[in-house]
Design a protein around this motif. Sequence first.
Motif, mmCIF file in Angstrom:
data_model
loop_
_atom_site.group_PDB
_atom_site.id
_atom_site.type_symbol
_atom_site.label_atom_id
_atom_site.label_comp_id
_atom_site.label_asym_id
_atom_site.label_seq_id
_atom_site.Cartn_x
_atom_site.Cartn_y
_atom_site.Cartn_z
ATOM 1 N N ALA A 253 33.825 33.892 30.555
ATOM 2 C CA ALA A 253 34.737 33.634 31.756
ATOM 3 C C ALA A 253 34.927 32.065 31.925
ATOM 4 O O ALA A 253 35.787 31.660 32.195
ATOM 5 N N ASN B 212 37.170 30.574 40.732
ATOM 6 C CA ASN B 212 36.453 31.372 40.065
ATOM 7 C C ASN B 212 35.531 30.729 39.206
ATOM 8 O O ASN B 212 34.575 31.266 38.955
ATOM 9 N N TRP C 138 32.201 30.438 41.072
ATOM 10 C CA TRP C 138 31.797 32.191 40.910
ATOM 11 C C TRP C 138 30.994 32.196 39.781
ATOM 12 O O TRP C 138 29.792 32.835 39.782
ATOM 13 N N SER C 139 31.756 31.936 38.700
ATOM 14 C CA SER C 139 31.053 31.996 37.344
ATOM 15 C C SER C 139 29.969 31.302 37.293
ATOM 16 O O SER C 139 28.783 31.614 36.716
ATOM 17 N N MET D 135 34.784 37.992 34.121
ATOM 18 C CA MET D 135 33.901 38.123 35.210
ATOM 19 C C MET D 135 33.507 39.337 35.634
ATOM 20 O O MET D 135 32.394 39.707 35.848
ATOM 21 N N SER D 136 34.803 40.217 35.525
ATOM 22 C CA SER D 136 34.461 41.632 36.136
ATOM 23 C C SER D 136 33.629 42.545 35.080
ATOM 24 O O SER D 136 32.840 43.468 35.582
ATOM 25 N N ASN E 156 43.732 32.604 32.925
ATOM 26 C CA ASN E 156 43.290 32.879 34.230
ATOM 27 C C ASN E 156 42.781 34.342 34.158
ATOM 28 O O ASN E 156 41.603 34.705 34.759
ATOM 29 N N ASN E 157 43.648 35.232 33.828
ATOM 30 C CA ASN E 157 43.577 36.713 34.148
ATOM 31 C C ASN E 157 42.281 37.365 33.196
ATOM 32 O O ASN E 157 41.626 38.048 33.450
ATOM 33 N N THR F 278 42.849 28.664 42.426
ATOM 34 C CA THR F 278 42.139 29.923 42.072
ATOM 35 C C THR F 278 41.237 29.872 40.933
ATOM 36 O O THR F 278 40.059 30.361 40.920
ATOM 37 N N ALA G 199 38.311 29.968 31.659
ATOM 38 C CA ALA G 199 38.554 29.304 32.775
ATOM 39 C C ALA G 199 38.801 27.913 32.724
ATOM 40 O O ALA G 199 39.878 27.078 33.374
ATOM 41 N N ARG H 258 38.998 36.278 34.540
ATOM 42 C CA ARG H 258 38.745 37.326 35.370
ATOM 43 C C ARG H 258 38.296 38.684 34.814
ATOM 44 O O ARG H 258 37.208 39.320 35.594
#
Length: 199
Positions: free
Chosen positions: A39, A65, A68-69, A31-32, A24-25, A61, A43, A28
């Motif tokens: 991502a 995410n 969002w992606s 994504m950043s 998951n990290n 979570t 995910a 992220r």
Amino acid sequence: MTFEQALTLARQGRDSDMEASVLNNLARVAMSQQHFDEAVDRAHTALEFSRSLGLKPLTATVLGNLGWSYFELGDFERSLDFYSQGAQASARSGLSESSAYWFSGVANSYVALRNYAAAEDLARGTLKRAADLKNAQTTAECLNTLTEIMLKTGRLGEAEQYNRDTLKMEEEGQDKFGSLDSLLLAGHIAVAKKAVQRS
């Protein structure tokens, strides 16, 4: 230690909980860096792990995410689906602030799909929830969403009011995440008002 190294250690130690969290990290991080295809891949792997292990808050979570992606990739149908799942899973896990935030993503997906009535209804409800939670970021997000809906549906007065409310929050330092969107919307409102005056 990097997340890649942590992932290797988790796999060597057969620590599935840690592996799910690290995946998951890594999603992220992608994504950043705006690597949304990467991502999504990471995910989905994290989602499989977290679901199989019954890690409900992590699952919630990851679902959000993914919403969002997919939104950033322009796949608004999938974005709507994953944001909705993330919001509902967060609510079931007692993550009220996350649930409200993901619901604001659902509203944005509706806007992107031009379902303005559903977007407005959800954004208004989520705005109230975010205000009750004193969550400035989600409050600003909902105000920006409502500003955009008002603009797209020709309600300039209401658009201006929502935009003023958001800009006031940002001037007071309550939220910084949505400030660029708020300023862009203020510009769109000014252009729309000039067009009305000329017509």
